[in-house]
Design a protein around this motif. Structure first.
Motif, mmCIF file in Angstrom:
data_model
loop_
_atom_site.group_PDB
_atom_site.id
_atom_site.type_symbol
_atom_site.label_atom_id
_atom_site.label_comp_id
_atom_site.label_asym_id
_atom_site.label_seq_id
_atom_site.Cartn_x
_atom_site.Cartn_y
_atom_site.Cartn_z
ATOM 1 N N THR A 190 4.062 1.611 -12.227
ATOM 2 C CA THR A 190 3.541 2.685 -11.389
ATOM 3 C C THR A 190 2.034 2.850 -11.494
ATOM 4 O O THR A 190 1.398 3.282 -10.530
ATOM 5 C CB THR A 190 4.220 4.021 -11.782
ATOM 6 O OG1 THR A 190 5.647 3.854 -11.745
ATOM 7 C CG2 THR A 190 3.840 5.150 -10.842
ATOM 8 N N PRO A 222 0.328 -0.005 -7.263
ATOM 9 C CA PRO A 222 -1.063 0.300 -7.585
ATOM 10 C C PRO A 222 -2.070 -0.614 -6.883
ATOM 11 O O PRO A 222 -3.167 -0.162 -6.532
ATOM 12 C CB PRO A 222 -1.107 0.098 -9.109
ATOM 13 C CG PRO A 222 0.285 0.339 -9.563
ATOM 14 C CD PRO A 222 1.159 -0.186 -8.459
ATOM 15 N N ALA A 246 -0.296 7.580 -7.489
ATOM 16 C CA ALA A 246 0.619 6.829 -8.355
ATOM 17 C C ALA A 246 1.456 7.762 -9.227
ATOM 18 O O ALA A 246 2.674 7.588 -9.351
ATOM 19 C CB ALA A 246 -0.176 5.851 -9.217
#
Length: 442
Positions: free
Chosen positions: A155, A163, A387
């Motif tokens: 993540t 990302p 994120a």
């Protein structure tokens, strides 16, 4: 605030969510349709709207498409050659007896940099089971520790596709994204470990031990390679990307910067890593067609993410050029809240609604693009907020939820306590980290 432009934003975002949740279409056409709806409601001429979408799609993929493709290909090589398993065993040996949960979390954090969560967990869970049997620890504890480590890197840091896409959409240097994401992971690892130990021990009595009983036998069929050889294709491109970022700050305008700007460009660095992986990871005697087959499989799995990223770029460009973005920036600028909460909350809602963390963070980043371009939101902060929001409450609509809980032998409410609880705990823990980053970068 212009009410027509506000309506365009609301209707466009609502269209994306409804299409993903209620129709047979996935995020790629949903984002494109959302861009069309937003543009038309905002008053953009249809012919001009097509041009805006095409330009946004092309410009986004020009900056990030190659990198996503190379990152997915490298991850596939790590997966099929046994490199991920080699790194796991090295971490277990490094941390020593009694720290198996930490070893599993750190393994997940490293392996998930290039490898998808689902694949990494399936590969490494047999080792977690084996460690649990040898050390008399709970399988659920080690399973949650491994899965938590995997989801952190998946993540927060490139070259994981989510990302990567967020960085590309918001114009964030990948080296900076990596250097900011790593401290987040370091702080969050203890959170993962604490939750895994507390909740894992509580849920161990409810585990069904009959699930996946053949895992350990299957693990023995994987090739065995050394940890250095396994790490090389990951470490080299990361070091090159970070050196590029560092040289821009330390040696601007010098020959050092010129060299690192080339070899440390994400596309070149990951290409070097892929070449290293293709020639160092497979066992001696592996046929060329087999390696080419692996890379072809990677291209198939990475294609959808590339398309979704491009569609996000199309949507972002429509938001910017139609005036919807600047209208949003003016409106939220008057709110008594930090602006990074906008992409954070958007990603959170989308994560719970449709399951994919990658789709959630890409969509949130597209909405943050106008705020960044208006100069009201720092791009790095926007990227990390997008994120972090994607951690929230993984549940039945997330494929990784099923992988983690079924391999751990949990079902029903016990499964939700284990994995939905883990991801929500991580989500909560990122909030103070985002406020600290906000205080630093503004």
């Amino acid at each position: 605030m212009d009410l027509q432009l506000l309506a365009a934003l609301i209707v466009g975002v609502a269209a994306i969510i409804l299409i993903i949740l209620k129709t047979r279409l996935d995020a790629f056409p949903a984002l494109l349709i959302g861009a069309i709806v937003t543009g038309l409601v905002a008053g953009v001429a249809p012919v001009e709207l097509v041009g805006l979408m095409t330009a946004g799609f092309g410009n986004t993929l020009a900056s990030i498409g190659i990198v996503i493709g190379l990152g997915v290909a490298l991850g596939k090589l790590m997966e099929v050659t046994g490199a991920a398993d080699a790194l796991a065993r090295a971490f277990v040996k490094l941390f020593g007896k009694g720290r198996e949960a930490l070893a599993m979390t750190m393994t997940g954090s490293v392996v998930s940099i290039p490898v998808f969560c689902d694949s990494g967990y399936v590969m490494l869970h047999p080792l977690a089971r084996s460690l649990a049997r040898r050390t008399q620890q709970g399988v659920v504890v080690l399973s949650l520790a491994l899965a938590g480590g995997l989801v952190l890197s998946h993540t927060l840091v490139p070259p994981t596709p989510g990302p990567l896409a967020v960085a590309g959409l918001l114009g964030v240097d990948l080296g900076v994204m990596f250097l900011v994401g790593i401290p987040f992971i370091i702080v969050l690892v203890p959170v993962v470990l604490l939750f895994a130990r507390i909740m894992g021990n509580k849920l161990e009595p409810f585990r069904d031990p009959s699930m996946f009983a053949l895992e350990d036998e299957e693990a023995n069929t994987r090739p065995v390679i050394g940890a250095f050889r396994a790490a090389l294709p990951i470490v080299v491109p990361i070091l090159l990307i970070v050196s590029n970022t560092a040289s821009k700050a330390l040696f601007p305008g010098t020959s050092i910067e010129a060299v690192t700007s080339f070899i440390g460009a994400p596309a070149i660095a990951l290409l070097i890593g892929l070449v290293l992986g293709a020639y160092t990871l497979p066992q001696r005697g592996t046929e060329r067609k087999e390696v080419v087959g692996w890379l072809s499989e990677a291209a198939a799995s990475g294609g959808l993410i590339i398309f979704i990223t491009g569609a996000g770029g199309a949507f972002a460009n429509v938001l910017t050029e139609s005036g919807v973005g600047s209208n949003l920036a003016d409106g939220v600028g008057m709110l008594p809240l930090p602006l990074f909460l906008i992409p954070f909350l958007v990603a959170s809602v989308l994560r719970v609604a449709q399951g994919s963390g990658t789709v959630a963070m890409i969509t949130a980043a597209t909405l943050a693009v106008p705020l960044v371009e208006a100069g009201t939101l720092n791009p790095v902060l926007a990227a990390m907020a997008s994120a972090c929001g994607a951690f929230l409450f993984s549940h039945f609509n997330d494929s990784f939820f099923w992988v983690v809980t079924k391999f751990a032998g949990l079902s029903g409410t016990k499964a939700m306590k284990a994995w939905s609880g883990m991801t929500t705990t991580i989500w909560v823990a990122t909030i103070p980290l985002l406020f600290i980053l906000w205080a630093i970068v503004g």
